[in-house]
Scaffold this active site. Structure first.
Site, PDB file in Angstrom:
ATOM      1  N   THR A  41      25.902  12.616  33.944  1.00  0.00           N
ATOM      2  CA  THR A  41      26.094  12.287  32.334  1.00  0.00           C
ATOM      3  C   THR A  41      26.914  13.299  31.918  1.00  0.00           C
ATOM      4  OG1 THR A  41      24.241  13.828  31.728  1.00  0.00           O
ATOM      5  CG2 THR A  41      23.657  11.577  32.739  1.00  0.00           C
TER       6      THR A  41
ATOM      7  N   SER B 174      12.962  18.206  32.934  1.00  0.00           N
ATOM      8  CA  SER B 174      14.243  18.959  33.667  1.00  0.00           C
ATOM      9  C   SER B 174      13.514  19.568  34.730  1.00  0.00           C
ATOM     10  CB  SER B 174      15.191  19.692  32.701  1.00  0.00           C
ATOM     11  OG  SER B 174      15.878  20.384  33.496  1.00  0.00           O
TER      12      SER B 174
ATOM     13  N   LYS C 216      12.116  23.060  27.590  1.00  0.00           N
ATOM     14  CA  LYS C 216      11.412  21.941  28.793  1.00  0.00           C
ATOM     15  C   LYS C 216      10.233  22.412  29.142  1.00  0.00           C
ATOM     16  CE  LYS C 216      15.045  18.895  28.398  1.00  0.00           C
ATOM     17  NZ  LYS C 216      14.983  17.325  28.083  1.00  0.00           N
TER      18      LYS C 216
ATOM     19  N   SER D 292      23.568   7.397  25.110  1.00  0.00           N
ATOM     20  CA  SER D 292      24.464   7.720  26.200  1.00  0.00           C
ATOM     21  C   SER D 292      23.473   8.142  27.389  1.00  0.00           C
ATOM     22  CB  SER D 292      25.494   8.821  25.895  1.00  0.00           C
ATOM     23  OG  SER D 292      24.642  10.065  25.506  1.00  0.00           O
TER      24      SER D 292
ATOM     25  N   TYR E  35      17.175  26.370  26.804  1.00  0.00           N
ATOM     26  CA  TYR E  35      16.934  24.925  27.366  1.00  0.00           C
ATOM     27  C   TYR E  35      15.590  24.799  28.250  1.00  0.00           C
ATOM     28  CZ  TYR E  35      18.058  20.552  29.822  1.00  0.00           C
ATOM     29  OH  TYR E  35      17.850  19.183  30.508  1.00  0.00           O
TER      30      TYR E  35
HETATM   31  N1  LIG Z   1      21.902  15.031  33.111  1.00  0.00           N
HETATM   32  C1  LIG Z   1      21.176  15.797  33.507  1.00  0.00           C
HETATM   33  O1  LIG Z   1      21.724  16.706  34.617  1.00  0.00           O
HETATM   34  C2  LIG Z   1      19.882  16.312  33.041  1.00  0.00           C
HETATM   35  C3  LIG Z   1      19.135  16.899  33.728  1.00  0.00           C
HETATM   36  C4  LIG Z   1      17.717  17.027  33.510  1.00  0.00           C
HETATM   37  C5  LIG Z   1      17.301  16.710  32.251  1.00  0.00           C
HETATM   38  N2  LIG Z   1      18.040  15.964  31.521  1.00  0.00           N
HETATM   39  C6  LIG Z   1      17.507  15.561  30.355  1.00  0.00           C
HETATM   40  O2  LIG Z   1      17.727  14.145  30.171  1.00  0.00           O
HETATM   41  C7  LIG Z   1      17.792  13.675  28.789  1.00  0.00           C
HETATM   42  C8  LIG Z   1      18.936  12.825  28.441  1.00  0.00           C
HETATM   43  O3  LIG Z   1      20.181  13.495  28.602  1.00  0.00           O
HETATM   44  P1  LIG Z   1      21.547  13.075  29.356  1.00  0.00           P
HETATM   45  O4  LIG Z   1      21.939  13.705  30.494  1.00  0.00           O
HETATM   46  O5  LIG Z   1      21.517  11.590  29.495  1.00  0.00           O
HETATM   47  O6  LIG Z   1      22.595  13.522  28.417  1.00  0.00           O
HETATM   48  P2  LIG Z   1      23.396  12.805  27.056  1.00  0.00           P
HETATM   49  O7  LIG Z   1      24.200  11.626  27.665  1.00  0.00           O
HETATM   50  O8  LIG Z   1      24.128  13.838  26.562  1.00  0.00           O
HETATM   51  O9  LIG Z   1      22.270  12.285  26.359  1.00  0.00           O
HETATM   52  C9  LIG Z   1      21.612  13.098  25.169  1.00  0.00           C
HETATM   53  C10 LIG Z   1      21.053  11.818  24.100  1.00  0.00           C
HETATM   54  O10 LIG Z   1      20.388  12.718  23.411  1.00  0.00           O
HETATM   55  C11 LIG Z   1      20.578  12.309  21.927  1.00  0.00           C
HETATM   56  N3  LIG Z   1      20.511  13.352  20.990  1.00  0.00           N
HETATM   57  C12 LIG Z   1      21.034  14.791  21.077  1.00  0.00           C
HETATM   58  N4  LIG Z   1      20.666  15.291  19.976  1.00  0.00           N
HETATM   59  C13 LIG Z   1      19.851  14.413  19.094  1.00  0.00           C
HETATM   60  C14 LIG Z   1      19.352  14.561  17.884  1.00  0.00           C
HETATM   61  N5  LIG Z   1      19.131  15.804  17.067  1.00  0.00           N
HETATM   62  N6  LIG Z   1      18.542  13.630  17.324  1.00  0.00           N
HETATM   63  C15 LIG Z   1      18.625  12.338  18.159  1.00  0.00           C
HETATM   64  N7  LIG Z   1      19.004  12.040  19.199  1.00  0.00           N
HETATM   65  C16 LIG Z   1      19.715  13.186  19.774  1.00  0.00           C
HETATM   66  C17 LIG Z   1      21.988  12.017  22.160  1.00  0.00           C
HETATM   67  O11 LIG Z   1      22.585  10.937  20.986  1.00  0.00           O
HETATM   68  P3  LIG Z   1      23.559  11.415  19.819  1.00  0.00           P
HETATM   69  O12 LIG Z   1      24.362  12.309  20.249  1.00  0.00           O
HETATM   70  O13 LIG Z   1      23.995   9.987  19.519  1.00  0.00           O
HETATM   71  O14 LIG Z   1      22.466  11.631  18.811  1.00  0.00           O
HETATM   72  C18 LIG Z   1      21.978  11.257  23.473  1.00  0.00           C
HETATM   73  O15 LIG Z   1      21.772   9.795  23.326  1.00  0.00           O
HETATM   74  C19 LIG Z   1      18.059  15.043  27.901  1.00  0.00           C
HETATM   75  O16 LIG Z   1      16.457  15.127  27.461  1.00  0.00           O
HETATM   76  C20 LIG Z   1      18.208  15.995  28.983  1.00  0.00           C
HETATM   77  O17 LIG Z   1      17.883  17.203  28.717  1.00  0.00           O
HETATM   78  C21 LIG Z   1      19.305  15.634  31.855  1.00  0.00           C
END
Ligand SMILES: NC(=O)c1ccc[n+]([C@@H]2O[C@H](COP(=O)([O-])OP(=O)(O)OC[C@H]3O[C@@H](n4cnc5c(N)ncnc54)[C@H](OP(=O)(O)O)[C@@H]3O)[C@@H](O)[C@H]2O)c1
Length: 266
Positions: free
Chosen positions: A188, A140, A157, A15, A153
């Protein structure tokens, strides 16, 4: 940007940012290995990406320490090598430190820090043998500064950034690159699965998350940073300004971060 025929392993591909990267890299004719815990979500993604024959599903849980060496072996064996690994698996947090159980801190560190660290440690000998490799860590803005309700968190990070920045500085392998990505809020579902103080999911789409940078825009900037072998890229709006305040006028950062972070629904 030339990703054609590159073997790219995306962890956290089911996702959000990971799925966006998979779709874009498929258009660039990369060979994809897509990983997360949710096989069904990965299967739906595989059906969406351009040229499914170049996409392999490899389910894995980043918290399964004992199983990760075999996951790395399997990933390498699919095409005989890996060119780029993207660590996008992550879990968010929405709870004040005082209300957060220790188990929640362990879970945040396991997924956001020890998962990427462990896979990278197992991949380094492979990169050394083949003479090249590129690791991309999706960190992040919370890896650069503290923010309310994100104590675990932000800690995970900061640790992630510390580990990967040190790899960059050590520079012991030729043709080995590390790109650290520091996004602010991206649109997201991260806040839906974010952990609250007792480990239950927050289950709400924050206003901050909803108004975040669109995934596609974030993906384009990440791919550009990988292509240019950038060491660090910030992809953020107001969080970037807050970070500059953190450096230039710390007292303003503490005041504004506290006020904004403690607002409901942020
Ligand atoms: N969105 C933001 O605002 C934001 C900002 C800064 C940084 N980030 C970083 O960007 C990255 C992606 O986040 P996103 O925003 O795309 O959120 P997301 O849609 O919730 O994606 C998170 C992903 O991590 C996987 N995941 C979670 N726990 C896991 C586990 N135990 N083993 C394997 N996979 C796991 C989930 O897949 P499953 O549930 O299928 O395992 C999913 O594919 C993260 O590292 C997040 O900290 C996001």
């Amino acid at each position: 940007m030339n990703f054609e025929h590159k073997v790219v392993w995306i962890i956290g591909a089911s996702s959000g940012i990971g799925a966006g990267l998979a779709k874009a890299l498929a258009l660039h004719r990369a060979h994809l290995i897509i990983t997360s815990r949710d096989y069904t979500a990965l299967k739906s993604l595989e059906e969406l990406v351009e040229n499914r024959t170049r996409c392999t599903i490899l389910p894995a849980d980043m918290t399964d320490n004992a199983g990760l060496p075999q996951v790395v072996e399997r990933a390498i064996s699919i095409h005989g090598h890996i060119d780029i690994v993207i660590h996008s698996a992550g879990v968010g947090q929405r709870s004040a430190a005082v209300d957060t159980q220790l188990a929640v801190y362990h879970q945040l560190m396991a997924v956001n820090f020890f998962g990427p660290l462990t896979l990278t440690q197992y991949l380094l000998p492979h990169f050394k043998r083949q003479g090249h490799g590129h690791v991309v860590a999706i960190s992040s803005m919370s890896g650069l500064m503290g923010f309310p309700l994100r104590s675990g968190y932000a800690a995970s990070k900061h640790a992630l950034k510390g580990y990967f920045e040190t790899l960059q500085v050590e520079h012991t392998l030729d043709n080995f690159y590390v790109t650290i990505v520091s996004p602010g809020r991206i649109k997201t579902g991260l806040s839906l699965s974010a952990l609250t103080g007792d480990g239950a999911p927050y289950d709400k789409m924050d206003k901050g998350q909803l108004n975040g940078i669109p995934v596609n825009e974030c993906v384009v900037r990440i791919l550009k940073a990988i292509s240019h072998k950038k060491k660090h890229v910030i992809i953020a709006k107001s969080e970037h300004l807050l970070y500059l305040l953190r450096i230039l006028i710390p007292s303003a950062y503490y005041r504004i971060a506290r006020r904004r972070g403690l607002q409901a629904d942020n």
